[in-house]
Design a protein around this motif. Structure first.
Motif, PDB file in Angstrom:
ATOM      1  N   ARG A  24     -87.978  -2.292  34.364  1.00 55.42           N
ATOM      2  CA  ARG A  24     -86.829  -1.436  34.662  1.00 55.42           C
ATOM      3  C   ARG A  24     -87.292  -0.224  35.474  1.00 55.42           C
ATOM      4  NH1 ARG A  24     -85.101   2.811  32.039  1.00 55.42           N
ATOM      5  NH2 ARG A  24     -86.604   2.438  30.366  1.00 55.42           N
ATOM      6  N   ASN A  25     -86.500   0.156  36.492  1.00 58.96           N
ATOM      7  CA  ASN A  25     -86.839   1.322  37.304  1.00 58.96           C
ATOM      8  C   ASN A  25     -86.668   2.603  36.492  1.00 58.96           C
ATOM      9  OD1 ASN A  25     -87.398  -0.194  39.615  1.00 58.96           O
ATOM     10  ND2 ASN A  25     -85.284  -0.127  40.322  1.00 58.96           N
ATOM     11  N   GLN A  26     -87.590   3.548  36.664  1.00 54.18           N
ATOM     12  CA  GLN A  26     -87.553   4.821  35.961  1.00 54.18           C
ATOM     13  C   GLN A  26     -87.797   5.970  36.927  1.00 54.18           C
ATOM     14  OE1 GLN A  26     -90.893   3.598  33.287  1.00 54.18           O
ATOM     15  NE2 GLN A  26     -89.564   4.320  31.630  1.00 54.18           N
ATOM     16  N   VAL A  27     -87.292   7.150  36.555  1.00 55.70           N
ATOM     17  CA  VAL A  27     -87.643   8.387  37.242  1.00 55.70           C
ATOM     18  C   VAL A  27     -88.387   9.250  36.236  1.00 55.70           C
ATOM     19  CG1 VAL A  27     -86.794  10.484  38.339  1.00 55.70           C
ATOM     20  CG2 VAL A  27     -85.706   8.299  38.847  1.00 55.70           C
ATOM     21  N   LEU A  28     -89.651   9.553  36.530  1.00 52.48           N
ATOM     22  CA  LEU A  28     -90.513  10.338  35.639  1.00 52.48           C
ATOM     23  C   LEU A  28     -90.988  11.563  36.392  1.00 52.48           C
ATOM     24  CD1 LEU A  28     -92.669   7.357  34.235  1.00 52.48           C
ATOM     25  CD2 LEU A  28     -90.551   8.295  33.285  1.00 52.48           C
ATOM     26  N   LEU A  29     -90.504  12.722  35.982  1.00 53.89           N
ATOM     27  CA  LEU A  29     -90.808  13.962  36.699  1.00 53.89           C
ATOM     28  C   LEU A  29     -91.981  14.733  36.109  1.00 53.89           C
ATOM     29  CD1 LEU A  29     -87.182  15.327  37.283  1.00 53.89           C
ATOM     30  CD2 LEU A  29     -88.529  13.792  38.739  1.00 53.89           C
ATOM     31  N   TYR A  30     -92.452  14.322  34.917  1.00 52.36           N
ATOM     32  CA  TYR A  30     -93.492  15.080  34.230  1.00 52.36           C
ATOM     33  C   TYR A  30     -94.795  14.275  34.185  1.00 52.36           C
ATOM     34  CZ  TYR A  30     -89.522  17.943  32.848  1.00 52.36           C
ATOM     35  OH  TYR A  30     -88.413  18.736  32.872  1.00 52.36           O
ATOM     36  N   SER A  31     -95.916  14.966  34.174  1.00 52.49           N
ATOM     37  CA  SER A  31     -97.221  14.303  34.163  1.00 52.49           C
ATOM     38  C   SER A  31     -97.592  13.872  32.744  1.00 52.49           C
ATOM     39  CB  SER A  31     -98.300  15.238  34.706  1.00 52.49           C
ATOM     40  OG  SER A  31     -98.517  16.316  33.807  1.00 52.49           O
ATOM     41  N   ASP A  32     -98.544  12.952  32.643  1.00 54.92           N
ATOM     42  CA  ASP A  32     -99.019  12.496  31.330  1.00 54.92           C
ATOM     43  C   ASP A  32     -99.607  13.655  30.531  1.00 54.92           C
ATOM     44  OD1 ASP A  32     -98.265   9.931  31.978  1.00 54.92           O
ATOM     45  OD2 ASP A  32    -100.275   9.269  32.548  1.00 54.92           O
ATOM     46  N   SER A  33    -100.330  14.534  31.209  1.00 52.34           N
ATOM     47  CA  SER A  33    -100.949  15.660  30.507  1.00 52.34           C
ATOM     48  C   SER A  33     -99.893  16.615  29.957  1.00 52.34           C
ATOM     49  CB  SER A  33    -101.903  16.410  31.442  1.00 52.34           C
ATOM     50  OG  SER A  33    -101.211  16.925  32.569  1.00 52.34           O
ATOM     51  N   GLN A  34     -98.809  16.813  30.702  1.00 50.12           N
ATOM     52  CA  GLN A  34     -97.729  17.669  30.216  1.00 50.12           C
ATOM     53  C   GLN A  34     -97.093  17.074  28.964  1.00 50.12           C
ATOM     54  OE1 GLN A  34     -95.602  17.786  34.068  1.00 50.12           O
ATOM     55  NE2 GLN A  34     -95.521  20.014  33.830  1.00 50.12           N
TER      56      GLN A  34
END
Length: 263
Positions: A24-34
Protein backbone atom coordinates in the motif's frame (compact mmCIF):
# COMPACT_ATOMS: atom_id res chain seq x y z
CA UNK A 1 -2.72 30.63 -1.09
CA UNK A 2 -4.09 27.86 -3.31
CA UNK A 3 -0.78 27.60 -5.17
CA UNK A 4 1.17 27.50 -1.89
CA UNK A 5 -1.09 24.79 -0.51
CA UNK A 6 -0.79 22.66 -3.64
CA UNK A 7 2.99 23.08 -3.60
CA UNK A 8 3.14 22.00 0.04
CA UNK A 9 1.13 18.83 -0.56
CA UNK A 10 3.12 17.92 -3.69
CA UNK A 11 6.48 18.42 -1.94
CA UNK A 12 5.32 16.50 1.12
CA UNK A 13 4.06 13.60 -0.98
CA UNK A 14 7.27 13.42 -3.02
CA UNK A 15 9.49 13.67 0.06
CA UNK A 16 7.64 11.05 2.06
CA UNK A 17 6.44 8.53 -0.52
CA UNK A 18 6.82 4.93 0.67
CA UNK A 19 5.24 1.50 0.39
CA UNK A 20 3.88 -0.61 3.25
CA UNK A 21 4.75 -4.33 3.65
CA UNK A 22 1.44 -5.20 1.95
CA UNK A 23 2.17 -2.95 -1.04
CA UNK A 24 0.00 0.00 0.00
CA UNK A 25 1.25 3.51 -0.84
CA UNK A 26 2.17 5.64 2.19
CA UNK A 27 3.26 9.20 2.93
CA UNK A 28 5.86 9.27 5.73
CA UNK A 29 7.08 12.72 6.72
CA UNK A 30 9.11 11.76 9.80
CA UNK A 31 12.47 9.97 10.06
CA UNK A 32 13.03 6.64 11.82
CA UNK A 33 15.18 8.37 14.43
CA UNK A 34 12.43 10.88 15.19
CA UNK A 35 9.86 8.11 15.65
CA UNK A 36 12.22 6.05 17.82
CA UNK A 37 12.88 9.04 20.06
CA UNK A 38 9.15 9.76 20.36
CA UNK A 39 8.45 6.11 21.14
CA UNK A 40 11.12 5.98 23.84
CA UNK A 41 9.85 9.18 25.44
CA UNK A 42 6.24 7.98 25.41
CA UNK A 43 7.23 4.63 26.91
CA UNK A 44 9.24 6.28 29.68
CA UNK A 45 6.23 8.43 30.51
CA UNK A 46 3.94 5.41 30.72
CA UNK A 47 6.35 3.62 33.04
CA UNK A 48 6.26 6.65 35.32
CA UNK A 49 2.46 6.94 35.27
CA UNK A 50 1.30 3.30 35.35
CA UNK A 51 1.92 0.48 37.82
CA UNK A 52 4.39 -2.07 36.52
CA UNK A 53 3.57 -5.67 37.38
CA UNK A 54 5.94 -7.34 39.81
CA UNK A 55 4.52 -10.82 39.18
CA UNK A 56 7.52 -12.89 38.13
CA UNK A 57 5.55 -15.57 36.27
CA UNK A 58 3.51 -13.04 34.29
CA UNK A 59 6.59 -11.10 33.29
CA UNK A 60 8.50 -14.21 32.28
CA UNK A 61 5.55 -15.48 30.24
CA UNK A 62 5.01 -12.24 28.32
CA UNK A 63 8.75 -11.80 27.77
CA UNK A 64 8.98 -15.33 26.38
CA UNK A 65 6.21 -14.77 23.83
CA UNK A 66 7.56 -11.34 22.88
CA UNK A 67 11.08 -12.71 22.36
CA UNK A 68 9.88 -15.23 19.79
CA UNK A 69 7.83 -12.59 17.95
CA UNK A 70 10.51 -9.89 17.89
CA UNK A 71 13.08 -12.38 16.63
CA UNK A 72 11.13 -12.32 13.35
CA UNK A 73 11.32 -8.53 12.97
CA UNK A 74 13.60 -7.36 10.12
CA UNK A 75 16.78 -5.68 11.45
CA UNK A 76 16.04 -2.58 9.38
CA UNK A 77 12.92 -2.03 11.53
CA UNK A 78 14.78 -2.44 14.83
CA UNK A 79 17.98 -4.35 15.49
CA UNK A 80 18.41 -3.77 19.23
CA UNK A 81 16.98 -5.46 22.31
CA UNK A 82 13.23 -4.95 22.67
CA UNK A 83 12.07 -3.67 26.04
CA UNK A 84 8.95 -5.48 27.27
CA UNK A 85 6.93 -4.23 30.25
CA UNK A 86 3.80 -5.73 31.82
CA UNK A 87 1.51 -3.07 33.28
CA UNK A 88 -0.75 -4.01 36.18
CA UNK A 89 -3.97 -2.71 34.66
CA UNK A 90 -7.34 -4.27 33.77
CA UNK A 91 -7.27 -2.92 30.21
CA UNK A 92 -7.58 -5.69 27.63
CA UNK A 93 -4.84 -4.25 25.49
CA UNK A 94 -1.18 -4.15 24.46
CA UNK A 95 0.94 -1.87 22.31
CA UNK A 96 4.30 -1.61 20.56
CA UNK A 97 6.20 1.59 19.83
CA UNK A 98 9.03 2.52 17.47
CA UNK A 99 12.39 2.13 19.13
CA UNK A 100 11.75 -1.42 20.34
CA UNK A 101 9.13 -0.94 23.08
CA UNK A 102 6.29 -3.33 23.97
CA UNK A 103 3.69 -2.90 26.69
CA UNK A 104 1.15 -5.53 27.76
CA UNK A 105 -1.68 -4.91 30.23
CA UNK A 106 -2.52 -7.69 32.69
CA UNK A 107 -6.19 -7.47 31.66
CA UNK A 108 -5.23 -8.93 28.29
CA UNK A 109 -3.93 -12.09 29.93
CA UNK A 110 -7.48 -12.90 31.06
CA UNK A 111 -8.78 -12.85 27.49
CA UNK A 112 -5.78 -14.24 25.59
CA UNK A 113 -6.09 -17.77 26.95
CA UNK A 114 -2.75 -19.22 25.83
CA UNK A 115 0.64 -18.35 24.37
CA UNK A 116 -0.68 -18.49 20.81
CA UNK A 117 -3.42 -15.95 21.46
CA UNK A 118 -1.03 -13.65 23.28
CA UNK A 119 1.35 -13.99 20.33
CA UNK A 120 -1.47 -12.91 18.01
CA UNK A 121 -1.86 -9.66 19.96
CA UNK A 122 1.86 -8.93 20.29
CA UNK A 123 2.40 -9.82 16.63
CA UNK A 124 -0.40 -7.44 15.65
CA UNK A 125 1.09 -4.59 17.70
CA UNK A 126 4.60 -5.19 16.35
CA UNK A 127 2.99 -5.25 12.89
CA UNK A 128 2.00 -1.62 13.39
CA UNK A 129 5.67 -0.77 14.00
CA UNK A 130 6.89 -2.75 10.99
CA UNK A 131 4.37 -0.99 8.74
CA UNK A 132 5.27 2.43 10.21
CA UNK A 133 1.66 3.19 11.02
CA UNK A 134 2.61 5.69 13.72
CA UNK A 135 4.62 7.69 11.20
CA UNK A 136 1.81 7.48 8.68
CA UNK A 137 -0.84 8.68 11.14
CA UNK A 138 1.28 11.60 12.29
CA UNK A 139 2.03 12.53 8.68
CA UNK A 140 -1.64 12.32 7.75
CA UNK A 141 -2.58 14.50 10.72
CA UNK A 142 0.02 17.08 9.70
CA UNK A 143 -1.32 17.26 6.15
CA UNK A 144 -4.96 17.43 7.28
CA UNK A 145 -4.22 20.20 9.77
CA UNK A 146 -2.42 22.27 7.14
CA UNK A 147 -5.25 21.77 4.65
CA UNK A 148 -8.01 22.57 7.16
CA UNK A 149 -6.25 25.71 8.35
CA UNK A 150 -5.82 26.87 4.76
CA UNK A 151 -9.54 26.36 4.00
CA UNK A 152 -10.50 28.26 7.16
CA UNK A 153 -8.16 31.12 6.30
CA UNK A 154 -9.51 31.31 2.74
CA UNK A 155 -13.13 31.45 3.93
CA UNK A 156 -12.29 34.12 6.48
CA UNK A 157 -10.44 36.20 3.89
CA UNK A 158 -13.42 36.00 1.54
CA UNK A 159 -15.97 36.54 4.34
CA UNK A 160 -17.80 33.29 3.57
CA UNK A 161 -21.14 33.11 5.41
CA UNK A 162 -21.64 30.25 7.93
CA UNK A 163 -17.93 29.42 7.85
CA UNK A 164 -18.14 27.90 11.37
CA UNK A 165 -20.67 25.17 10.47
CA UNK A 166 -18.86 24.54 7.19
CA UNK A 167 -15.55 23.98 8.98
CA UNK A 168 -17.26 21.70 11.51
CA UNK A 169 -18.73 19.68 8.63
CA UNK A 170 -15.31 19.48 6.98
CA UNK A 171 -13.83 18.20 10.24
CA UNK A 172 -16.47 15.49 10.60
CA UNK A 173 -16.13 14.54 6.95
CA UNK A 174 -12.37 14.17 7.31
CA UNK A 175 -12.78 12.03 10.43
CA UNK A 176 -15.43 9.68 9.04
CA UNK A 177 -14.29 9.73 5.42
CA UNK A 178 -10.51 9.65 5.84
CA UNK A 179 -9.14 9.14 9.34
CA UNK A 180 -11.41 6.33 10.56
CA UNK A 181 -11.16 4.19 7.40
CA UNK A 182 -7.40 4.89 7.40
CA UNK A 183 -7.16 3.55 10.96
CA UNK A 184 -9.22 0.48 10.04
CA UNK A 185 -6.83 -0.12 7.13
CA UNK A 186 -3.93 0.01 9.59
CA UNK A 187 -5.63 -2.48 11.91
CA UNK A 188 -6.32 -4.93 9.09
CA UNK A 189 -2.77 -4.56 7.78
CA UNK A 190 -1.33 -5.16 11.26
CA UNK A 191 -3.54 -8.25 11.58
CA UNK A 192 -2.08 -9.65 8.34
CA UNK A 193 1.52 -8.85 9.32
CA UNK A 194 1.00 -10.17 12.85
CA UNK A 195 -0.48 -13.42 11.56
CA UNK A 196 2.68 -14.11 9.57
CA UNK A 197 4.94 -13.05 12.44
CA UNK A 198 3.31 -15.42 14.92
CA UNK A 199 3.35 -18.27 12.39
CA UNK A 200 7.03 -17.73 11.57
CA UNK A 201 7.76 -17.69 15.32
CA UNK A 202 6.11 -21.10 15.74
CA UNK A 203 2.78 -20.03 17.27
CA UNK A 204 -0.41 -21.53 15.86
CA UNK A 205 -1.98 -18.83 13.64
CA UNK A 206 -5.41 -20.47 13.90
CA UNK A 207 -5.54 -19.28 17.50
CA UNK A 208 -5.81 -15.67 16.23
CA UNK A 209 -9.40 -16.47 15.28
CA UNK A 210 -10.08 -17.85 18.76
CA UNK A 211 -8.59 -14.69 20.23
CA UNK A 212 -11.03 -12.45 18.38
CA UNK A 213 -13.92 -14.68 19.35
CA UNK A 214 -12.81 -14.13 22.96
CA UNK A 215 -12.49 -10.39 22.36
CA UNK A 216 -16.01 -10.22 20.96
CA UNK A 217 -17.36 -12.12 23.96
CA UNK A 218 -15.45 -9.89 26.39
CA UNK A 219 -16.90 -6.74 24.81
CA UNK A 220 -20.44 -8.01 25.33
CA UNK A 221 -21.32 -6.80 21.85
CA UNK A 222 -20.98 -3.16 22.91
CA UNK A 223 -19.19 -1.32 20.12
CA UNK A 224 -19.84 1.48 17.65
CA UNK A 225 -20.96 0.78 14.08
CA UNK A 226 -17.91 -0.19 12.08
CA UNK A 227 -18.00 2.93 9.88
CA UNK A 228 -17.63 5.06 13.05
CA UNK A 229 -14.91 2.95 14.60
CA UNK A 230 -11.15 3.03 14.24
CA UNK A 231 -11.11 -0.79 14.40
CA UNK A 232 -12.82 -3.34 12.16
CA UNK A 233 -15.64 -5.30 13.77
CA UNK A 234 -14.46 -8.59 15.38
CA UNK A 235 -16.38 -10.60 12.79
CA UNK A 236 -14.65 -8.70 9.98
CA UNK A 237 -11.28 -9.43 11.55
CA UNK A 238 -12.14 -13.11 11.93
CA UNK A 239 -13.17 -13.34 8.27
CA UNK A 240 -10.00 -11.57 7.10
CA UNK A 241 -7.74 -13.70 9.29
CA UNK A 242 -9.45 -16.86 8.06
CA UNK A 243 -8.89 -15.75 4.47
CA UNK A 244 -5.17 -15.24 5.18
CA UNK A 245 -4.80 -18.56 7.01
CA UNK A 246 -3.82 -20.73 4.00
CA UNK A 247 -0.69 -18.60 3.54
CA UNK A 248 0.15 -18.52 7.25
CA UNK A 249 -0.17 -22.23 8.02
CA UNK A 250 2.86 -23.31 5.92
CA UNK A 251 4.94 -20.72 7.80
CA UNK A 252 3.82 -22.30 11.06
CA UNK A 253 4.56 -25.83 9.93
CA UNK A 254 8.03 -24.81 8.70
CA UNK A 255 8.91 -22.72 11.77
CA UNK A 256 12.35 -23.56 13.20
CA UNK A 257 11.01 -23.87 16.73
CA UNK A 258 7.74 -24.36 18.58
CA UNK A 259 7.66 -22.09 21.68
CA UNK A 260 6.60 -23.38 25.07
CA UNK A 261 5.89 -20.18 27.02
CA UNK A 262 3.96 -20.90 30.21
CA UNK A 263 1.85 -18.52 32.28
Amino acid sequence: MKRCLISFFVCAALAGCATSPTGRNQVLLYSDSQLSEMGSQAFAGMKDELTISSARVENSYVQCVANYITAQVPPKVFSGQWEVVVFDDEQVNAFALPGGKIGVYTGLLKVAENQHQLAAVIGHEVGHVIAQHGNERMSQSTLINVGTQAVGAAMAANEVANSGPIMAAIGLGVQVGVQLPFSRTHESEADAIGLNLMAQAGFDPRQSVNLWENMAAASGGQRQPEFLSTHPAPQTRIEDLSADMPAALPLYRNAKSKPNCKA
